[in-house]
Each structure stands twice: as structure tokens, then as C-alpha cells.
Design a protein around this motif. Structure first.
Motif, PDB file in Angstrom:
ATOM      1  N   ILE A  90       8.657  67.002  80.831  1.00 23.06           N
ATOM      2  CA  ILE A  90       9.274  66.535  79.582  1.00 23.06           C
ATOM      3  C   ILE A  90      10.175  67.626  79.010  1.00 23.06           C
ATOM      4  N   MET A  91       9.699  68.870  79.019  1.00 21.74           N
ATOM      5  CA  MET A  91      10.511  69.981  78.499  1.00 21.74           C
ATOM      6  C   MET A  91      11.812  70.129  79.295  1.00 21.74           C
ATOM      7  N   GLU A  92      11.713  69.901  80.604  1.00 20.72           N
ATOM      8  CA  GLU A  92      12.868  70.044  81.485  1.00 20.72           C
ATOM      9  C   GLU A  92      13.936  68.989  81.175  1.00 20.72           C
ATOM     10  N   VAL A  93      13.483  67.785  80.805  1.00 20.82           N
ATOM     11  CA  VAL A  93      14.405  66.668  80.578  1.00 20.82           C
ATOM     12  C   VAL A  93      14.841  66.578  79.116  1.00 20.82           C
ATOM     13  N   SER A  94      13.916  66.897  78.214  1.00 19.14           N
ATOM     14  CA  SER A  94      14.124  66.669  76.782  1.00 19.14           C
ATOM     15  C   SER A  94      15.143  67.626  76.169  1.00 19.14           C
ATOM     16  N   SER A  95      15.956  67.048  75.278  1.00 20.90           N
ATOM     17  CA  SER A  95      16.865  67.910  74.517  1.00 20.90           C
ATOM     18  C   SER A  95      16.314  68.114  73.105  1.00 20.90           C
ATOM     19  N   GLY A  96      15.196  67.466  72.822  1.00 14.78           N
ATOM     20  CA  GLY A  96      14.631  67.529  71.470  1.00 14.78           C
ATOM     21  C   GLY A  96      13.380  68.371  71.398  1.00 14.78           C
ATOM     22  N   SER A  97      12.335  67.779  70.816  1.00 14.66           N
ATOM     23  CA  SER A  97      11.103  68.496  70.497  1.00 14.66           C
ATOM     24  C   SER A  97      10.289  68.868  71.725  1.00 14.66           C
ATOM     25  N   GLY A  98      10.502  68.173  72.817  1.00 22.27           N
ATOM     26  CA  GLY A  98       9.674  68.428  73.982  1.00 22.27           C
ATOM     27  C   GLY A  98       8.435  67.563  74.021  1.00 22.27           C
ATOM     28  N   GLU A  99       8.257  66.672  73.036  1.00 22.36           N
ATOM     29  CA  GLU A  99       7.121  65.742  73.036  1.00 22.36           C
ATOM     30  C   GLU A  99       7.477  64.470  73.805  1.00 22.36           C
ATOM     31  N   THR A 100       8.736  64.104  73.760  1.00 16.91           N
ATOM     32  CA  THR A 100       9.227  62.900  74.436  1.00 16.91           C
ATOM     33  C   THR A 100      10.615  63.215  74.978  1.00 16.91           C
ATOM     34  N   PHE A 101      11.121  62.310  75.832  1.00 17.20           N
ATOM     35  CA  PHE A 101      12.531  62.402  76.180  1.00 17.20           C
ATOM     36  C   PHE A 101      13.163  61.037  75.998  1.00 17.20           C
ATOM     37  N   SER A 102      14.401  61.046  75.541  1.00 16.19           N
ATOM     38  CA  SER A 102      15.102  59.814  75.208  1.00 16.19           C
ATOM     39  C   SER A 102      15.836  59.271  76.425  1.00 16.19           C
ATOM     40  N   TYR A 103      16.370  58.080  76.276  1.00 17.87           N
ATOM     41  CA  TYR A 103      17.144  57.464  77.352  1.00 17.87           C
ATOM     42  C   TYR A 103      18.388  58.299  77.665  1.00 17.87           C
ATOM     43  N   SER A 104      19.019  58.845  76.612  1.00 17.41           N
ATOM     44  CA  SER A 104      20.191  59.706  76.827  1.00 17.41           C
ATOM     45  C   SER A 104      19.814  60.934  77.655  1.00 17.41           C
ATOM     46  N   ASP A 105      18.669  61.546  77.317  1.00 19.49           N
ATOM     47  CA  ASP A 105      18.182  62.702  78.082  1.00 19.49           C
ATOM     48  C   ASP A 105      17.960  62.299  79.536  1.00 19.49           C
ATOM     49  N   PHE A 106      17.347  61.124  79.711  1.00 19.88           N
ATOM     50  CA  PHE A 106      17.042  60.608  81.046  1.00 19.88           C
ATOM     51  C   PHE A 106      18.330  60.423  81.855  1.00 19.88           C
ATOM     52  N   LEU A 107      19.349  59.820  81.224  1.00 18.84           N
ATOM     53  CA  LEU A 107      20.622  59.594  81.919  1.00 18.84           C
ATOM     54  C   LEU A 107      21.317  60.910  82.259  1.00 18.84           C
ATOM     55  N   LYS A 108      21.289  61.847  81.310  1.00 18.55           N
ATOM     56  CA  LYS A 108      21.926  63.147  81.571  1.00 18.55           C
ATOM     57  C   LYS A 108      21.273  63.823  82.769  1.00 18.55           C
ATOM     58  N   MET A 109      19.948  63.678  82.856  1.00 16.28           N
ATOM     59  CA  MET A 109      19.237  64.266  83.987  1.00 16.28           C
ATOM     60  C   MET A 109      19.625  63.545  85.281  1.00 16.28           C
ATOM     61  N   MET A 110      19.605  62.208  85.268  1.00 18.68           N
ATOM     62  CA  MET A 110      19.849  61.439  86.492  1.00 18.68           C
ATOM     63  C   MET A 110      21.301  61.555  86.969  1.00 18.68           C
TER      64      MET A 110
END
Length: 147
Positions: A90-110
Motif C-alpha cells: 500500500i505504501m508503495e502504491v499510495s500517494s496519500g496516508s498509506g492506509e489505502t490507495f486510490s484508483y488514480s494511484d492504482f492507474l499511475k502504478m499500472m
């Protein structure tokens, strides 16, 4: 939210999923409009596939994938992870708090060049799916091979 209160469980769930898909479609459109991703000729079909995958695992429909959703996702993919490993993902993907990751974070990663662990797991799963489709007639079995 008050309009969903009058609906039965299935209808309310369907409405929530439709609203969620609408939000994700808006985010997909932002990526389609972003010149940074314009060189990716297969972008619309990739975004559609990523949206379906994300919706499958965003179980609480709050727009973020939390540690429990990610845990279920990894177990379903056959690669269960420990709590610490999940937090790291989650920390690797998340651009926010690190508790969750958003769809935008998911797309940026993919779509990004970075090879995140979660991205590799998801891509491996797709490759495995492609290989498990048998072609042609099944091989004939001898009577001795029957259970």
C-alpha cells in the motif's frame, strides 16, 4: 445517499456499483486526456480492464483499497501476503496516508514505468490466465487413468 436507503439490498448495491463505475470512468477520462499517457495506443482497453479489476477489490466502495481488500485480493490471486507485506504494498502504491490507495494511484502504478510488486503480481496473474486456456480436444485417457 438517502436515495439508496429506500432500495432493497441488491438494487442498492447495483446503484452503488454504478456510481462507483461512473467515478472511475471520470478518472479514466482524465488519464485519456493526459498527454503523458497519449503514446500508449492501447490505453482505452487497458483502463477498462484496470477499472474492472479495481472494482472487484474495492469492496467498501469508498474509492480506496484498504489493507483488508488488498489481503483478499492477494489471497484470491493465490499469493497471500503478511500484514507487513500488505502495508508495504500500500505504501508503495499510495500517494496519500498509506492506509489505502486510490484508483488514480492504482492507474499511475499500472501505467507507470516503475515496476511495483503489486503491478508484477497482477501482470503475472493475467499471463497465467492466458496460458491456462486449453486449445483443441482434450487428450484421450486410458481406462487405467480414470479416478
Amino acid at each position: 445517499m438517502s436515495q439508496t436507503r429506500d432500495l432493497q439490498g441488491g438494487k442498492a448495491f447495483g446503484l452503488l456499483k454504478a456510481q462507483q463505475e461512473e467515478r472511475l470512468n471520470e478518472i479514466n477520462q482524465q488519464f485519456l486526456d493526459d498527454p503523458k499517457y497519449s503514446s500508449d495506443e492501447d490505453l482505452p482497453s487497458k483502463l477498462e480492464a484496470f477499472k474492472k479489476k479495481y472494482m472487484e477489490f474495492d469492496l467498501n466502495e469508498d474509492g480506496g483499497i484498504d489493507i483488508m481488500s488488498l489481503k483478499r485480493m492477494m489471497e484470491k490471486l493465490g499469493v497471500p501476503k503478511t500484514h507487513l507485506e500488505l502495508k508495504k504494498l500500500i505504501m508503495e502504491v499510495s500517494s496519500g496516508s498509506g492506509e489505502t490507495f486510490s484508483y488514480s494511484d492504482f492507474l499511475k502504478m499500472m501505467l507507470g514505468k516503475r515496476s511495483a510488486i503489486l503491478k508484477m503480481i497482477l501482470m503475472y496473474e493475467e499471463k497465467a490466465k492466458e496460458q491456462e486456456k486449453p486449445t483443441g480436444l482434450p487428450a484421450k485417457k486410458a481406462i487405467s487413468e480414470l479416478p
